[in-house]
Design a protein around this motif. Structure first.
Motif, PDB file in Angstrom:
ATOM      1  N   LYS A  75       3.715  -3.676 -18.849  1.00  0.00           N
ATOM      2  CA  LYS A  75       3.403  -2.298 -19.222  1.00  0.00           C
ATOM      3  C   LYS A  75       1.915  -2.195 -19.528  1.00  0.00           C
ATOM      4  CE  LYS A  75       3.942  -2.163 -24.282  1.00  0.00           C
ATOM      5  NZ  LYS A  75       4.568  -1.413 -25.406  1.00  0.00           N
ATOM      6  N   PRO A  76       1.314  -1.030 -19.266  1.00  0.00           N
ATOM      7  CA  PRO A  76      -0.071  -0.799 -19.676  1.00  0.00           C
ATOM      8  C   PRO A  76      -0.126  -0.262 -21.100  1.00  0.00           C
ATOM      9  CG  PRO A  76       0.690   1.035 -18.351  1.00  0.00           C
ATOM     10  CD  PRO A  76       1.845   0.066 -18.440  1.00  0.00           C
ATOM     11  N   ILE A  77      -1.137  -0.683 -21.832  1.00  0.00           N
ATOM     12  CA  ILE A  77      -1.402  -0.152 -23.175  1.00  0.00           C
ATOM     13  C   ILE A  77      -2.711   0.609 -23.067  1.00  0.00           C
ATOM     14  CG2 ILE A  77      -1.766  -0.724 -25.606  1.00  0.00           C
ATOM     15  CD1 ILE A  77      -0.296  -3.410 -24.951  1.00  0.00           C
ATOM     16  N   ILE A  78      -2.643   1.940 -23.156  1.00  0.00           N
ATOM     17  CA  ILE A  78      -3.743   2.804 -22.750  1.00  0.00           C
ATOM     18  C   ILE A  78      -4.328   3.551 -23.941  1.00  0.00           C
ATOM     19  CG2 ILE A  78      -4.376   4.746 -21.253  1.00  0.00           C
ATOM     20  CD1 ILE A  78      -1.789   4.009 -19.615  1.00  0.00           C
ATOM     21  N   ASP A  79      -5.643   3.521 -24.049  1.00  0.00           N
ATOM     22  CA  ASP A  79      -6.365   4.336 -25.021  1.00  0.00           C
ATOM     23  C   ASP A  79      -6.498   5.737 -24.422  1.00  0.00           C
ATOM     24  OD1 ASP A  79      -8.095   5.615 -26.720  1.00  0.00           O
ATOM     25  OD2 ASP A  79      -9.680   4.105 -26.630  1.00  0.00           O
ATOM     26  N   SER A  80      -5.729   6.685 -24.966  1.00  0.00           N
ATOM     27  CA  SER A  80      -5.677   8.018 -24.361  1.00  0.00           C
ATOM     28  C   SER A  80      -6.918   8.859 -24.642  1.00  0.00           C
ATOM     29  CB  SER A  80      -4.429   8.765 -24.858  1.00  0.00           C
ATOM     30  OG  SER A  80      -4.469   8.911 -26.271  1.00  0.00           O
ATOM     31  N   SER A  81      -7.868   8.331 -25.426  1.00  0.00           N
ATOM     32  CA  SER A  81      -9.089   9.090 -25.685  1.00  0.00           C
ATOM     33  C   SER A  81     -10.075   8.995 -24.525  1.00  0.00           C
ATOM     34  CB  SER A  81      -9.763   8.595 -26.972  1.00  0.00           C
ATOM     35  OG  SER A  81     -10.265   7.274 -26.805  1.00  0.00           O
ATOM     36  N   GLU A  82      -9.811   8.087 -23.586  1.00  0.00           N
ATOM     37  CA  GLU A  82     -10.678   7.919 -22.421  1.00  0.00           C
ATOM     38  C   GLU A  82      -9.881   8.167 -21.146  1.00  0.00           C
ATOM     39  OE1 GLU A  82     -12.962   4.351 -22.254  1.00  0.00           O
ATOM     40  OE2 GLU A  82     -13.146   4.182 -24.447  1.00  0.00           O
ATOM     41  N   TYR A  83     -10.574   8.613 -20.101  1.00  0.00           N
ATOM     42  CA  TYR A  83      -9.928   8.774 -18.801  1.00  0.00           C
ATOM     43  C   TYR A  83      -9.599   7.399 -18.228  1.00  0.00           C
ATOM     44  CZ  TYR A  83     -10.652  13.794 -18.406  1.00  0.00           C
ATOM     45  OH  TYR A  83     -10.581  15.141 -18.587  1.00  0.00           O
ATOM     46  N   TYR A  84      -8.383   7.287 -17.733  1.00  0.00           N
ATOM     47  CA  TYR A  84      -7.893   6.049 -17.124  1.00  0.00           C
ATOM     48  C   TYR A  84      -7.798   6.260 -15.617  1.00  0.00           C
ATOM     49  CZ  TYR A  84      -4.380   2.402 -15.998  1.00  0.00           C
ATOM     50  OH  TYR A  84      -3.697   1.351 -15.447  1.00  0.00           O
ATOM     51  N   GLU A  85      -8.665   5.584 -14.870  1.00  0.00           N
ATOM     52  CA  GLU A  85      -8.657   5.685 -13.410  1.00  0.00           C
ATOM     53  C   GLU A  85      -8.230   4.346 -12.831  1.00  0.00           C
ATOM     54  OE1 GLU A  85     -11.428   7.081  -9.590  1.00  0.00           O
ATOM     55  OE2 GLU A  85     -12.319   6.904 -11.593  1.00  0.00           O
ATOM     56  N   ARG A  86      -7.328   4.397 -11.865  1.00  0.00           N
ATOM     57  CA  ARG A  86      -6.832   3.165 -11.251  1.00  0.00           C
ATOM     58  C   ARG A  86      -6.264   3.467  -9.879  1.00  0.00           C
ATOM     59  NH1 ARG A  86      -4.078   6.826 -14.514  1.00  0.00           N
ATOM     60  NH2 ARG A  86      -1.821   6.531 -14.468  1.00  0.00           N
ATOM     61  N   ILE A  87      -6.197   2.425  -9.075  1.00  0.00           N
ATOM     62  CA  ILE A  87      -5.479   2.461  -7.807  1.00  0.00           C
ATOM     63  C   ILE A  87      -4.273   1.544  -7.958  1.00  0.00           C
ATOM     64  CG2 ILE A  87      -5.541   1.772  -5.378  1.00  0.00           C
ATOM     65  CD1 ILE A  87      -8.519   2.592  -5.392  1.00  0.00           C
ATOM     66  N   ILE A  88      -3.115   2.065  -7.618  1.00  0.00           N
ATOM     67  CA  ILE A  88      -1.884   1.276  -7.693  1.00  0.00           C
ATOM     68  C   ILE A  88      -1.255   1.238  -6.302  1.00  0.00           C
ATOM     69  CG2 ILE A  88       0.445   1.142  -8.662  1.00  0.00           C
ATOM     70  CD1 ILE A  88      -0.649   2.452 -11.181  1.00  0.00           C
ATOM     71  N   ILE A  89      -0.876   0.048  -5.878  1.00  0.00           N
ATOM     72  CA  ILE A  89      -0.249  -0.106  -4.569  1.00  0.00           C
ATOM     73  C   ILE A  89       1.085  -0.819  -4.751  1.00  0.00           C
ATOM     74  CG2 ILE A  89      -0.498  -0.956  -2.206  1.00  0.00           C
ATOM     75  CD1 ILE A  89      -3.514  -1.082  -2.662  1.00  0.00           C
ATOM     76  N   TRP A  90       2.167  -0.149  -4.346  1.00  0.00           N
ATOM     77  CA  TRP A  90       3.481  -0.779  -4.292  1.00  0.00           C
ATOM     78  C   TRP A  90       3.623  -1.421  -2.921  1.00  0.00           C
ATOM     79  CZ3 TRP A  90       7.177   3.693  -6.248  1.00  0.00           C
ATOM     80  CH2 TRP A  90       6.847   3.996  -7.579  1.00  0.00           C
ATOM     81  N   VAL A  91       4.086  -2.660  -2.892  1.00  0.00           N
ATOM     82  CA  VAL A  91       4.099  -3.417  -1.647  1.00  0.00           C
ATOM     83  C   VAL A  91       5.495  -3.949  -1.347  1.00  0.00           C
ATOM     84  CG1 VAL A  91       3.019  -5.287  -0.349  1.00  0.00           C
ATOM     85  CG2 VAL A  91       1.739  -4.155  -2.180  1.00  0.00           C
ATOM     86  N   ASP A  92       6.012  -3.626  -0.190  1.00  0.00           N
ATOM     87  CA  ASP A  92       7.281  -4.157   0.286  1.00  0.00           C
ATOM     88  C   ASP A  92       7.050  -5.592   0.779  1.00  0.00           C
ATOM     89  OD1 ASP A  92       9.605  -4.828   1.583  1.00  0.00           O
ATOM     90  OD2 ASP A  92       9.766  -2.970   2.712  1.00  0.00           O
ATOM     91  N   SER A  93       7.651  -6.550   0.093  1.00  0.00           N
ATOM     92  CA  SER A  93       7.440  -7.962   0.449  1.00  0.00           C
ATOM     93  C   SER A  93       7.876  -8.274   1.872  1.00  0.00           C
ATOM     94  CB  SER A  93       8.201  -8.862  -0.531  1.00  0.00           C
ATOM     95  OG  SER A  93       7.646  -8.782  -1.820  1.00  0.00           O
ATOM     96  N   SER A  94       8.949  -7.624   2.330  1.00  0.00           N
ATOM     97  CA  SER A  94       9.419  -7.902   3.686  1.00  0.00           C
ATOM     98  C   SER A  94       8.400  -7.453   4.728  1.00  0.00           C
ATOM     99  CB  SER A  94      10.769  -7.237   3.931  1.00  0.00           C
ATOM    100  OG  SER A  94      10.663  -5.824   3.885  1.00  0.00           O
ATOM    101  N   PHE A  95       7.664  -6.387   4.429  1.00  0.00           N
ATOM    102  CA  PHE A  95       6.614  -5.944   5.341  1.00  0.00           C
ATOM    103  C   PHE A  95       5.518  -6.998   5.431  1.00  0.00           C
ATOM    104  CE2 PHE A  95       2.513  -3.572   5.826  1.00  0.00           C
ATOM    105  CZ  PHE A  95       2.681  -3.227   7.158  1.00  0.00           C
ATOM    106  N   LEU A  96       5.097  -7.530   4.293  1.00  0.00           N
ATOM    107  CA  LEU A  96       4.088  -8.598   4.308  1.00  0.00           C
ATOM    108  C   LEU A  96       4.595  -9.829   5.058  1.00  0.00           C
ATOM    109  CD1 LEU A  96       2.601  -8.541   0.681  1.00  0.00           C
ATOM    110  CD2 LEU A  96       1.701  -7.463   2.752  1.00  0.00           C
ATOM    111  N   GLU A  97       5.875 -10.127   4.851  1.00  0.00           N
ATOM    112  CA  GLU A  97       6.460 -11.289   5.540  1.00  0.00           C
ATOM    113  C   GLU A  97       6.426 -11.100   7.052  1.00  0.00           C
ATOM    114  OE1 GLU A  97      10.649 -13.845   5.586  1.00  0.00           O
ATOM    115  OE2 GLU A  97      10.512 -11.940   4.493  1.00  0.00           O
ATOM    116  N   HIS A  98       6.776  -9.910   7.519  1.00  0.00           N
ATOM    117  CA  HIS A  98       6.812  -9.638   8.959  1.00  0.00           C
ATOM    118  C   HIS A  98       5.419  -9.639   9.579  1.00  0.00           C
ATOM    119  CE1 HIS A  98      10.872  -7.457   8.207  1.00  0.00           C
ATOM    120  NE2 HIS A  98      11.040  -8.748   8.386  1.00  0.00           N
ATOM    121  N   GLN A  99       4.410  -9.305   8.771  1.00  0.00           N
ATOM    122  CA  GLN A  99       3.041  -9.282   9.280  1.00  0.00           C
ATOM    123  C   GLN A  99       2.340 -10.638   9.175  1.00  0.00           C
ATOM    124  OE1 GLN A  99       1.649  -6.578  10.776  1.00  0.00           O
ATOM    125  NE2 GLN A  99       3.623  -5.545  10.495  1.00  0.00           N
TER     126      GLN A  99
END
Length: 304
Positions: A75-99
């Motif tokens: 889990k993230p523990i976030i200081d809500s007094s600041e803007y939180y910018e992030r990139i999140i990528i969900w990855v299907d393991s089977s796709f990586l396996e096939h590639q």
């Protein structure tokens, strides 16, 4: 008919090879511990955030990268007094396996994270520029609806994964202790639990194996991880059970493989956690597979 349990299974369902999020917000929101059936990459851009993953607390710096393997509780523990910018990528393991190829397993970045027991990776200045350029191209392709856009998205995503694997294999994962807080004994116990879910994981046995007073163990485990040892073990066993049931393994065999002492107790615990019996769960997953044409990939809350 969709009941609450089926809706919960559908929420977070990844019916794509990967899913890309670029987020920036300022929310006074308390996040709960949870886990996924998919691998996850978090690229931290700005804010004041500490990420808790399997007993370790990572204080993030701009452009830190976290690799979170499936079923790792976090889990993230976030200081809500600041803007939180992030990139999140969900990855299907089977796709990586096939590639992947025999010489280049694109899942190596996640395997290395598990092996090294460190989720945090920091890029050199040169490598960071390469990653930024690739992310820019990937995000631009995702917003594009022209001919071949999906092919282009996959190409840039594979390019990103190739680069991240190259950089990780050439560089040791982060070992800067000032940005990582954890109790080494608790982290070792977590690793042992995950590797021995079918065996004896009683408090007495673990305390004896690691030469720790049982009361000290119970107090420190809760203090360091945010959840009790009993609940952590139960949730990990149920997560493994769900994975086996999806593969069509008989529930009676699943119960034994996941360390439950009796079958009826396993069924009760499974239904309490997922809202469905093992048989109903298997059917619901198959229905989702048929509808989306992909295997199920779900986010589950880590129950306290």
């Amino acid at each position: 008919m969709e009941d609450n349990a089926l809706i919960k299974i559908k929420r977070g369902y990844l019916n794509e090879d990967f899913r890309f999020f670029h987020l920036k917000d300022k929310k006074a929101e308390e996040h709960a511990f949870h886990y996924h059936d998919f691998n996850k990459i978090v690229i931290f851009i700005s804010g004041n955030v500490t990420y808790a993953i399997e007993g370790k607390y990572y204080k993030l710096r701009p452009w830190d990268i976290l690799f979170i393997s499936s079923k790792e509780v976090h889990k993230p523990i976030i200081d809500s007094s600041e803007y939180y910018e992030r990139i999140i990528i969900w990855v299907d393991s089977s796709f990586l396996e096939h590639q992947s190829t025999d010489e280049s397993d694109l899942r190596s970045c996640f395997y290395l994270e598990v092996k090294e027991k460190s989720n945090l990776f920091r890029l050199t200045a040169e490598n960071l520029n390469i990653v930024k350029e690739t992310l820019y191209s990937l995000e631009k392709a995702i917003r594009d609806n022209e001919f071949g856009s999906k092919v282009l998205q996959n190409a840039y995503f594979i390019q990103l994964i190739v680069y991240l694997n190259r950089f990780m294999l050439k560089t040791k994962l982060n070992r800067e202790e000032k940005d990582v807080q954890y109790d080494e004994r608790i982290v070792n116990i977590l690793a042992y639990v995950n590797e021995n879910l079918s065996g004896d994981l009683s408090v007495e046995w673990i305390a004896s194996k690691f030469y720790i007073n049982r009361y000290y163990l119970m107090h420190n485990f809760k203090s360091e991880t945010g959840y009790t040892l009993h609940n952590y073990i139960l949730q990990k066993r149920l997560a493994k059970a769900a994975e086996l049931i999806k593969k069509g393994v008989q529930a009676s065999s699943v119960s034994e493989q996941c360390g439950f002492k009796d079958y009826s107790g396993f069924v009760r615990a499974f239904k309490k956690n997922f809202g469905l019996s093992p048989r109903e769960y298997y059917k619901a997953i198959k229905d989702l597979q048929q509808h989306y044409g992909k295997k199920d990939i779900v986010e589950y809350p880590f129950r306290e």
